[in-house]
Motif scaffolding. Structure first.
Motif, PDB file in Angstrom:
ATOM      1  N   ARG A 549       0.808  -1.213   0.000  1.00 37.38           N
ATOM      2  CA  ARG A 549       0.000   0.000   0.000  1.00 37.38           C
ATOM      3  C   ARG A 549       0.848   1.274   0.000  1.00 37.38           C
ATOM      4  N   ARG A 550       2.148   1.093   0.095  1.00 42.82           N
ATOM      5  CA  ARG A 550       3.007   2.268   0.189  1.00 42.82           C
ATOM      6  C   ARG A 550       2.909   3.121  -1.067  1.00 42.82           C
ATOM      7  N   LYS A 551       2.855   4.409  -0.860  1.00 42.65           N
ATOM      8  CA  LYS A 551       2.927   5.372  -1.946  1.00 42.65           C
ATOM      9  C   LYS A 551       3.865   6.491  -1.526  1.00 42.65           C
ATOM     10  N   VAL A 552       4.459   7.118  -2.494  1.00 40.84           N
ATOM     11  CA  VAL A 552       5.303   8.268  -2.174  1.00 40.84           C
ATOM     12  C   VAL A 552       4.412   9.401  -1.682  1.00 40.84           C
ATOM     13  N   ASN A 553       4.919  10.159  -0.747  1.00 41.41           N
ATOM     14  CA  ASN A 553       4.103  11.231  -0.187  1.00 41.41           C
ATOM     15  C   ASN A 553       4.185  12.481  -1.061  1.00 41.41           C
ATOM     16  N   SER A 554       3.556  13.528  -0.596  1.00 40.98           N
ATOM     17  CA  SER A 554       3.462  14.752  -1.396  1.00 40.98           C
ATOM     18  C   SER A 554       4.815  15.412  -1.604  1.00 40.98           C
ATOM     19  N   TYR A 555       5.748  15.229  -0.683  1.00 40.02           N
ATOM     20  CA  TYR A 555       7.073  15.825  -0.861  1.00 40.02           C
ATOM     21  C   TYR A 555       7.798  15.184  -2.044  1.00 40.02           C
ATOM     22  N   GLY A 586      13.830   1.410   0.534  1.00 39.80           N
ATOM     23  CA  GLY A 586      12.678   2.131   0.019  1.00 39.80           C
ATOM     24  C   GLY A 586      12.627   2.062  -1.487  1.00 39.80           C
ATOM     25  N   GLY A 587      13.204   3.033  -2.134  1.00 33.81           N
ATOM     26  CA  GLY A 587      13.214   3.063  -3.588  1.00 33.81           C
ATOM     27  C   GLY A 587      14.259   4.016  -4.104  1.00 33.81           C
ATOM     28  N   ARG A 588      14.483   3.930  -5.415  1.00 27.33           N
ATOM     29  CA  ARG A 588      15.508   4.765  -6.042  1.00 27.33           C
ATOM     30  C   ARG A 588      15.063   5.147  -7.438  1.00 27.33           C
ATOM     31  N   LEU A 589      15.300   6.392  -7.780  1.00 22.70           N
ATOM     32  CA  LEU A 589      15.107   6.877  -9.144  1.00 22.70           C
ATOM     33  C   LEU A 589      16.469   7.228  -9.717  1.00 22.70           C
ATOM     34  N   MET A 590      16.720   6.786 -10.928  1.00 19.81           N
ATOM     35  CA  MET A 590      17.976   7.097 -11.603  1.00 19.81           C
ATOM     36  C   MET A 590      17.675   7.850 -12.882  1.00 19.81           C
ATOM     37  N   LEU A 591      18.318   9.007 -13.035  1.00 23.82           N
ATOM     38  CA  LEU A 591      18.146   9.819 -14.233  1.00 23.82           C
ATOM     39  C   LEU A 591      19.501  10.180 -14.793  1.00 23.82           C
ATOM     40  N   MET A 593      21.296  13.109 -16.546  1.00 19.42           N
ATOM     41  CA  MET A 593      21.122  14.535 -16.775  1.00 19.42           C
ATOM     42  C   MET A 593      21.501  14.888 -18.216  1.00 19.42           C
ATOM     43  N   PRO A 594      21.177  16.086 -18.654  1.00 18.44           N
ATOM     44  CA  PRO A 594      21.342  16.420 -20.087  1.00 18.44           C
ATOM     45  C   PRO A 594      22.713  16.149 -20.660  1.00 18.44           C
ATOM     46  N   GLU A 595      23.766  16.396 -19.899  1.00 18.65           N
ATOM     47  CA  GLU A 595      25.115  16.214 -20.431  1.00 18.65           C
ATOM     48  C   GLU A 595      25.664  14.824 -20.204  1.00 18.65           C
ATOM     49  N   GLY A 596      24.888  13.949 -19.556  1.00 19.03           N
ATOM     50  CA  GLY A 596      25.330  12.567 -19.384  1.00 19.03           C
ATOM     51  C   GLY A 596      25.743  12.199 -17.987  1.00 19.03           C
ATOM     52  N   ASN A 597      25.714  13.133 -17.033  1.00 15.30           N
ATOM     53  CA  ASN A 597      26.045  12.827 -15.648  1.00 15.30           C
ATOM     54  C   ASN A 597      24.810  12.275 -14.938  1.00 15.30           C
ATOM     55  N   MET A 598      25.058  11.494 -13.891  1.00 15.18           N
ATOM     56  CA  MET A 598      23.983  10.753 -13.242  1.00 15.18           C
ATOM     57  C   MET A 598      23.363  11.542 -12.095  1.00 15.18           C
ATOM     58  N   LEU A 599      22.045  11.358 -11.946  1.00 17.77           N
ATOM     59  CA  LEU A 599      21.300  11.892 -10.808  1.00 17.77           C
ATOM     60  C   LEU A 599      20.530  10.739 -10.181  1.00 17.77           C
ATOM     61  N   TYR A 600      20.789  10.504  -8.904  1.00 17.24           N
ATOM     62  CA  TYR A 600      20.102   9.460  -8.153  1.00 17.24           C
ATOM     63  C   TYR A 600      19.209  10.123  -7.106  1.00 17.24           C
ATOM     64  N   ILE A 601      17.998   9.617  -6.988  1.00 17.90           N
ATOM     65  CA  ILE A 601      17.099  10.070  -5.930  1.00 17.90           C
ATOM     66  C   ILE A 601      16.761   8.851  -5.085  1.00 17.90           C
ATOM     67  N   HIS A 602      17.234   8.847  -3.852  1.00 21.42           N
ATOM     68  CA  HIS A 602      17.036   7.730  -2.938  1.00 21.42           C
ATOM     69  C   HIS A 602      15.851   8.057  -2.031  1.00 21.42           C
ATOM     70  N   LEU A 603      14.833   7.231  -2.104  1.00 24.18           N
ATOM     71  CA  LEU A 603      13.617   7.437  -1.317  1.00 24.18           C
ATOM     72  C   LEU A 603      13.669   6.516  -0.105  1.00 24.18           C
ATOM     73  N   LYS A 604      13.741   7.093   1.064  1.00 24.40           N
ATOM     74  CA  LYS A 604      13.907   6.327   2.298  1.00 24.40           C
ATOM     75  C   LYS A 604      12.556   6.078   2.971  1.00 24.40           C
ATOM     76  N   ASP A 605      12.363   4.848   3.352  1.00 25.71           N
ATOM     77  CA  ASP A 605      11.182   4.463   4.116  1.00 25.71           C
ATOM     78  C   ASP A 605      11.605   4.345   5.574  1.00 25.71           C
ATOM     79  N   LYS A 606      11.051   5.180   6.414  1.00 29.85           N
ATOM     80  CA  LYS A 606      11.497   5.211   7.808  1.00 29.85           C
ATOM     81  C   LYS A 606      11.156   3.924   8.557  1.00 29.85           C
ATOM     82  N   ARG A 607      10.303   3.070   7.983  1.00 29.04           N
ATOM     83  CA  ARG A 607      10.025   1.784   8.611  1.00 29.04           C
ATOM     84  C   ARG A 607      11.060   0.735   8.233  1.00 29.04           C
ATOM     85  N   ARG A 608      11.903   1.056   7.247  1.00 29.21           N
ATOM     86  CA  ARG A 608      12.943   0.124   6.822  1.00 29.21           C
ATOM     87  C   ARG A 608      14.342   0.580   7.206  1.00 29.21           C
TER      88      ARG A 608
END
Length: 1429
Positions: A549-555, A586-591, A593-608
């Motif tokens: 049932r987990r969903k990402v929150n509004s932030y 939790g989860g991770r988003l990998m993008l 960026m325009p010039e080829g460098n990496m952007l990682y977004i690590h989504l932390k679940d405080k229950r884990r």
């Protein structure tokens, strides 16, 4: 206007493809340009420094020549004057040795001491003694016997040893360059030969009474020059690979060697002076040292001291300005050219003075140098000396010239030999130091990397500077060079905790700016760095108990929107390469960026995993330094089964893996962590300036920049000036005198090897269990990490030119809560450092005992801050209300005592409210006090009182400090706000922080938004608002109420009910029961294969889920389903299922697909059309096939329009539509390329089409085992027992009580002491200070001040003055760094493939009766940024 036109063109271009062409334009998203003013400033500074080098060198060399002339036995001065001038020459030789002695003694006593190798030290001391012997003999013995021109020319011969060593070791990169040192050696030998021939002619021509005795001094002079040339023996040797071990060993104890060698050099200089002038020539008359009044007046006259002071000062200044010129990249114009021109400039200045003053010296006669120079002019000099009307210096120099062949009665042609000698010596010196003109200096280098020796030779300042400049040659491949910049990797790590949309916009814009600055990671960069961006989001999920049932929150939803928006601004398209990964934390988003460098977004679940900032830091430090460092050293340990993404240029590779491969060749010393907050705003320049500090100074473990608070309101105004003063004075003083104690986590660069050091990262993982640990570890994690670095011997630096902006508390409550955390943690960490001061001094070369004492004084001042503010308020009462001193102290003490009681008796919110009210009252009092002090100074007609002098001096100091920070001069406006808020910031805030020390919550950005949503929706089956007539009714039905009603009706237990909920309406659809007989199922749990929702509008996902639920309802009565329901008993049904498993055959919504839907918008018609054009242009860059590229874009756009004509601009393509469109585009592209004979480009075009149609990917994590073990070992969510929490609460309160009591007693003693001194009276115990008017005349009145207050005032003033001096020193080197950066910063340039395609070409064509405008734009982030100019 041009900028507005460009914006209009781009907006119209977007409007052709979508009805929503409007977008945000974050501040700072425009391309950084090279500012002309900085470029002009750079050249101006280089010219100024070059003139300073030339001027100081000319003065220093000219002064030495004048002193040797005045002390010559042939001088026209009296013997007593000659004796004093000789002593001045001795002083000039001793001065640089004494300065080096003091600096080396300071470093050995307060920095570091390494036990020397006795053999190496003996060798170095022997060389130094020989050099000192040669210098003292040449200057004190030989040069007084020669004429001034010979003395000017002979100094060029001191480079002979360097030339020989360059020839022997063949230090030239090109073989033909060996001709330079060979020519230098030949020219110097020729110069010495010409010197001997010149004096041979003089002796036989009887010029000025010259005899064969001069040959002895010529021989001694040549030998002394050879000894002096040994001074720079180390420079050629350090450029070879033969004695590197010895020289490296010498670097360790060089300071101690300089102490001993400086003493030996001074002894040798004194010995030569005494032996020659006492034992040999016997020219010293000891009675002349008994100076009477007349002699003292003579000695103190300007003409005696001007030469010695100018020579000593200008030689030191020339050395310093030479270093500055090299550091600002003005090696040629500001260093080599002025130094090489020093000799000719001295000769030219002397010639000009001679020609302009020749008539006066010649007795009002016109001088003809080629005619009557010897017969009349030189003879007339003695007559002019008796008249004492001519300038003494010019007279003596002219008299010395008369000792050359110009004064010959027979022949004057030998004078040309003297000129030829000077030319040979000068050109020999130039050819020997030719390498200086080719020296490449990095942006910021240490002096030891520019010059071999710390010591300069004041007698040969120009030769000393050039010969001491390091020879940099190509080393062997297996030989490490510390002079070359090494590649580095930077991990940008931002921690987020409930940031707003605008705050997220700042940090993402900053990261994309750095991506644009770095460019393609496969290409080399002028700053030699690669980087990755990581964002760690705390509390990223809604608080559902069931994992599915987990969903990402509004932030997180806001963060995803910001990423898409910023990507759109920088590239004019949607994100291309996006991957979504389920992780143990939790989860991770990998993008990409325009010039080829990496952007990682690590989504932390405080229950884990543990949340909050310190644990996020531990998370990324172990991941980036521990895990990634491990896999690059052990590539066989990683899983080679990796999915492939398509890079920006169309090649298949994953940039994150490419960075891992690069890190194989990058050491931990060159791996950097840039710690950021989620609202930090910075520019690439700020990062590079911090990288410079760590790259060039290997003992620096961390570096921080200038933090600027942003926001609006009075609290922000107060913080602006507070931050400014703290950085201007406090941080600069810490940087100069020792090491910065705190590198803020909002913008700081850390060295990987420093964090991986013993007792740093490992201890940083300590979980707080005691009260003091909660205060020190969790309330100020940044300061604690820096304390650990300092205790392990690392240095923390501050760079004032590295600017970063972060949001500051705008509300009074938020500000007080923030400082409630900072205050106790700052005190705790500082006391911890002072407690381990003795051990830290041994380990850390940047921290000395004096610095520990300085910190003790600052801590004492901060502890006495409340009492000092109370006494200041008492003085305000005394000034404003004209009451006695004792009564004013009693009245001033009442409010703090009252507030202490309030803090102990009421809640935190009440305390803050009362503090706000008291702060306003105090502000009125401080305002009245300020005007009262000014009024009193006006009434008394003087400011020469302790209070007046302190106020005026502080005002002047802050104004001067602000002037030295021109970009921050406006901070003075907020100074008045800071002044009237002093009682609030240093009295009330201190009390609030201490009394509430037992509260260890964060205090800022606390939000119950997520939890509130969870609690509100927990077990809620129905939530409706009903309206009956004029009544509004709210109807809610919970699971508990339903279970209770069901039990009363059926008699079954409520646990047997499995309600099915409609997510849209919140109403139970059907209750499923298990009443019939069931068969035994298979005990293995089946894993659910997560299916993707239908591609379309975002609402289609909900329809998709409803369809699945409907299918479940329709098949729930089948026998197969009944068998499956029997797999679990009732107890097992209460347990939440594992992620990805079936639970009663219901498929729950996972967080992955709603996130994926946000990125699927790139498959809309409008975005596909735009992306396709740009991908085609960018994939065919550097191919010089513009016509084919334009045709491809035109025809493929037509194909896309035809295939998607039935879709709306916002409709998302389905999988079938994507496959069909890809097939049609590929066939069309193949046909166009075949027609144009460009089949070789088919692969690139196909990849561009694939990249355009690539959907976000769901990837499997390769690092799951690492994360599981990391969480288990360090980051498992903390679950404290109730008993432990009660014990910690008691300990915190006990610690709070002890701290408050200690503070209270110390401040009370200070106030009581002042009170009793006031009560005793100024007549008995006081310091009487005479009053003076501003013009300096005494007023006849006496000011009586109690000694305690005066001493504290003086101590505080001395502390501020010391910080002011440190600020001046720091500003100079900050200016050097800024100028050097502006001279080597990256220039955004057009790439080769698009140099002629930056304009937007608009083509109109008709498709099915509609006129369609397609804008053909060359693709690539660089081009997009160029369009933003």
């Amino acid at each position: 206007m041009e900028e507005m036109k460009e914006k209009k063109i781009k907006r119209e271009e977007r409007h052709r493809d979508t009805w929503d062409p409007f977008q945000l334009n974050p501040v700072g998203s425009e391309k950084e340009g090279s500012r002309i003013c900085f470029r002009v400033m750079q050249y101006l500074v280089a010219v100024i420094v070059g003139l300073a080098v030339l001027t100081s060198a000319v003065v220093a060399k000219g002064s030495l020549l004048v002193l040797t002339t005045l002390s010559s036995p042939k001088s026209l001065r009296t013997p007593k004057e000659k004796q004093f001038y000789m002593l001045m020459l001795v002083f000039c030789l001793v001065c640089p040795n004494f300065l080096v002695f003091l600096k080396s003694l300071w470093r050995c006593a307060f920095k570091s001491f390494v036990r020397p190798n006795m053999k190496t030290m003996a060798f170095i001391c022997a060389i130094e003694c020989l050099v000192s012997l040669g210098t003292s003999v040449l200057v004190l013995v030989v040069m007084p016997e020669f004429d001034v021109l010979t003395n000017l020319f002979i100094s060029g011969g001191v480079c002979i040893t360097s030339a020989i060593l360059q020839i022997v070791f063949k230090l030239q990169r090109e073989p033909w360059r060996i001709t330079y040192p060979v020519c230098s050696l030949i020219l110097i030998v020729a110069g010495y030969c010409l010197l001997g021939i010149d004096y041979y002619v003089r002796a036989h021509s009887h010029v000025a009474g010259e005899t064969t005795h001069c040959f002895t001094f010529v021989a001694i002079g040549i030998c002394a020059s050879l000894l002096v040339s040994l001074c720079w023996w180390e420079n050629p040797l350090q450029a070879t690979n033969r004695v590197q071990d010895t020289l490296s060993e010498l670097d360790g104890f060089r300071d101690f060697v300089f102490i001993i060698s400086s003493i030996l050099r001074i002894i040798v200089i004194a010995g030569v002076y005494l032996v020659y002038h006492v034992l040999i020539v016997k020219s010293i008359t000891w009675s002349n040292f008994n100076l009477g009044n007349k002699e003292w007046e003579l000695l103190k006259s300007t003409k005696y001291f001007f030469c010695i002071l100018s020579q000593a000062f200008c030689s030191a200044a020339c050395h310093w300005f030479g270093v500055v010129a090299c550091k600002i990249h003005a090696v040629r114009m500001g260093f080599a050219l002025p130094v090489c021109c020093t000799g000719p400039a001295v000769l030219l200045v002397g010639l000009i003075l001679f020609l302009t003053q020749a008539q006066t010296l010649g007795g009002d006669k016109t001088v003809n140098i080629t005619g009557d120079f010897s017969s009349s002019f030189c003879e007339n000099l003695k007559y002019q000396s008796l008249k004492n009307t001519s300038p003494m210096t010019l007279l003596e120099v002219t008299h010395s010239i008369c000792q050359t062949s110009l004064n010959s009665y027979y022949l004057q042609w030998p004078f040309s030999m003297l000129a030829l000698e000077g030319l040979c010596m000068w050109t020999g010196f130039l050819t020997c130091t030719y390498y200086v003109w080719k020296t490449k200096v990095q942006r910021i280098e240490r002096t030891s990397q520019l010059f071999v020796r710390r010591l300069y030779e004041s007698a040969f300042i120009d030769q000393s500077l050039l010969l001491n400049t390091k020879i940099k040659v190509a080393r062997a491949k297996n030989q490490a060079s510390h002079d070359e910049i090494q590649d580095c990797v930077i991990y940008l790590c931002a921690t987020m905790w409930h940031e707003t949309y605008d705050e997220m916009l700042k940090i993402l814009t900053s990261m994309f700016r750095l991506d644009r600055y770095r460019g393609d990671p496969k290409e080399e960069h002028s700053d030699y760095f690669n980087f990755e961006s990581h964002i760690y989001v705390d509390d990223a999920f809604t608080g559902e108990e069931v994992p599915e049932r987990r969903k990402v929150n509004s932030y997180v939803e806001d963060l995803i929107h910001v990423v898409v928006e910023v990507y759109r601004v920088f590239t004019n398209k949607e994100p291309d390469d996006v991957s979504i990964v389920e992780t143990p934390y939790g989860g991770r988003l990998m993008l990409i960026m325009p010039e080829g460098n990496m952007l990682y977004i690590h989504l932390k679940d405080k229950r884990r995993i543990r949340n909050k900032k310190r644990w996020s830091q531990i998370m990324y430090l172990y991941y980036l330094l521990g895990w990634k460092g491990y896999i690059v050293k052990n590539p066989q340990k990683i899983n080679t089964r990796r999915a492939s993404l398509i890079s920006v240029d169309g090649e298949i590779f994953l940039p994150q893996f490419d960075n891992d491969n690069k890190r194989k060749f990058i050491s931990d010393d060159n791996t950097y962590i840039l710690a950021l907050d989620g609202d930090t705003d910075f520019h690439p320049k700020a990062v590079i300036l911090l990288v410079d500090r760590l790259r060039m100074y290997h003992n620096v473990g961390a570096a921080c920049g200038r933090i600027h608070p942003t926001g609006m309101g009075p609290m922000v105004w107060y913080q602006k000036f507070e931050y400014a003063v703290g950085h201007w004075l406090q941080k600069t003083a810490e940087h100069v005198f020792g090491s910065v104690l705190c590198s803020p986590g909002c913008f700081s660069l850390f060295r990987g090897s420093a964090l991986m050091d013993d007792s740093v990262l490992k201890r940083y993982t300590t979980t707080a269990t005691r009260a003091s640990e909660y205060v020190q570890y969790d309330q100020g994690e940044d300061r604690w990490l820096c304390t650990l670095l300092l205790q392990q011997g690392w240095r923390v630096e501050y760079n004032a030119a590295s600017d970063a902006y972060t949001n500051s508390p705008q509300e009074f409550k938020e500000f007080y809560n923030q400082r409630r955390r900072w205050g106790p943690s700052t005190l705790a960490n500082t006391l911890d450092l002072l407690h381990s001061g003795a051990e830290t001094v041994k380990r850390n070369t940047s921290i000395s005992r004096l610095y520990i004492f300085y910190q003790m004084f600052t801590v004492g001042s901060s502890i006495l801050g409340p009492a000092s503010v109370t006494l200041m308020i008492a003085g305000a009462f005394q000034f404003v209300f004209k009451i006695t001193g004792t009564l004013s102290i009693i009245i001033a003490t009442i409010p703090p005592v009252f507030y202490i009681l309030i803090c102990f008796m009421t809640k935190a919110n009440t305390q803050i409210t009362i503090a706000a009210i008291m702060s306003i009252l105090y502000a009125f009092l401080m305002t009245a006090s300020l005007f009262s002090i000014i009024g009193e100074m006006v009434v008394q007609g003087t400011f020469l009182t302790p209070t007046g002098v302190f106020l005026v001096s502080m005002t002047i100091m802050y104004v001067v400090t602000a002037l030295l920070h021109p970009e921050e001069f406006t901070m003075l406006i907020y100074g008045l706000m800071y002044f009237i808020c002093i009682p609030s910031g240093y009295l009330l805030l201190t009390i609030y922080s201490l009394v509430n020390m037992n509260i260890v919550t964060w205090g800022t950005r606390e939000s119950n938004k997520t939890e509130g949503e969870v609690k509100k929706q927990h077990n809620l089956l129905c939530d409706r608002n009903c309206r009956i007539c004029c009544w509004d009714m709210k109807l809610q039905v919970t699971q508990e109420a339903t279970n209770m009603l069901y039990q009363q009706i059926t008699g079954q237990l409520p646990q047997q009910v499995a309600p099915l909920i409609d997510n849209k309406q919140g109403i139970p659809l059907q209750a499923i029961t298990n009443s019939g007989p069931q068969t035994q199922p298979n005990h293995k749990t089946e894993a659910v294969n997560l299916k993707e929702p239908k591609k379309g509008s975002p609402d289609q996902w909900n329809d998709y889920e409803d369809d699945k639920k409907s299918s479940i309802l329709s098949s729930s009565d089948d026998d197969d389903d009944e068998d499956y329901f029997n797999t679990l008993d009732l107890e097992e049904q209460e347990e939440p299922p594992a992620y990805g498993e079936k639970h009663f055959n219901f498929v729950f919504v996972n967080w992955v697909y709603p996130v994926k839907d946000e990125f699927l918008k790139k498959l809309t018609y409008a975005n596909l059309k735009k992306n396709l054009k740009e991908q085609i242009w960018y994939s065919l860059r550097n191919k010089n096939e513009d016509d084919v590229c334009e045709e491809l874009v035109l025809m493929l756009t037509d194909t896309l329009n035809g295939e998607l004509s039935a879709l709306g601009p916002e409709d998302v393509l389905t999988d079938i539509q994507v496959d069909q469109l890809q097939h049609e585009l590929t066939q069309q592209a193949r046909h166009i390329l075949k027609t144009n004979g460009m089949n070789r480009l088919e692969k690139r075009v196909k990849r561009a089409i694939e990249k355009t149609l690539t959907a976000p990917k769901l990837q499997k994590l390769d690092e799951e085992d690492f994360w599981n073990k990391l969480i288990e070992r360090y980051l498992e969510p903390i679950k404290n027992t109730k008993q432990h929490e009660e014990d910690v609460t008691k300990e915190l309160k006990s610690l709070r009580n002890k701290a408050v009591f200690l503070y209270f007693i110390i401040n009370l003693l200070w106030v009581v002491a002042t009170f009793f001194l006031q009560a005793i009276g100024n007549e008995i115990i006081s310091i009487r200070i005479p009053r003076h008017f501003p013009n300096g005349t005494p007023s006849g009145d006496v000011l009586k001040v109690e000694p305690l207050s005066l001493m504290f005032l003086l101590s505080f003033a001395v502390l501020l003055f010391i910080q002011f001096l440190a600020m001046l020193y720091h500003r100079v080197y900050t200016l050097i760094h800024v100028v050097s950066y502006r001279g080597s910063e990256k220039a955004y340039r057009k790439k080769d493939d698009v140099s002629n395609k930056t304009q937007i070409h608009t083509h109109s064509h008709t498709h099915k009766g509609l006129t369609v405008c397609s804008g053909i734009v060359p693709l690539g982030p660089l081009i997009i940024t160029m369009l933003k100019k």
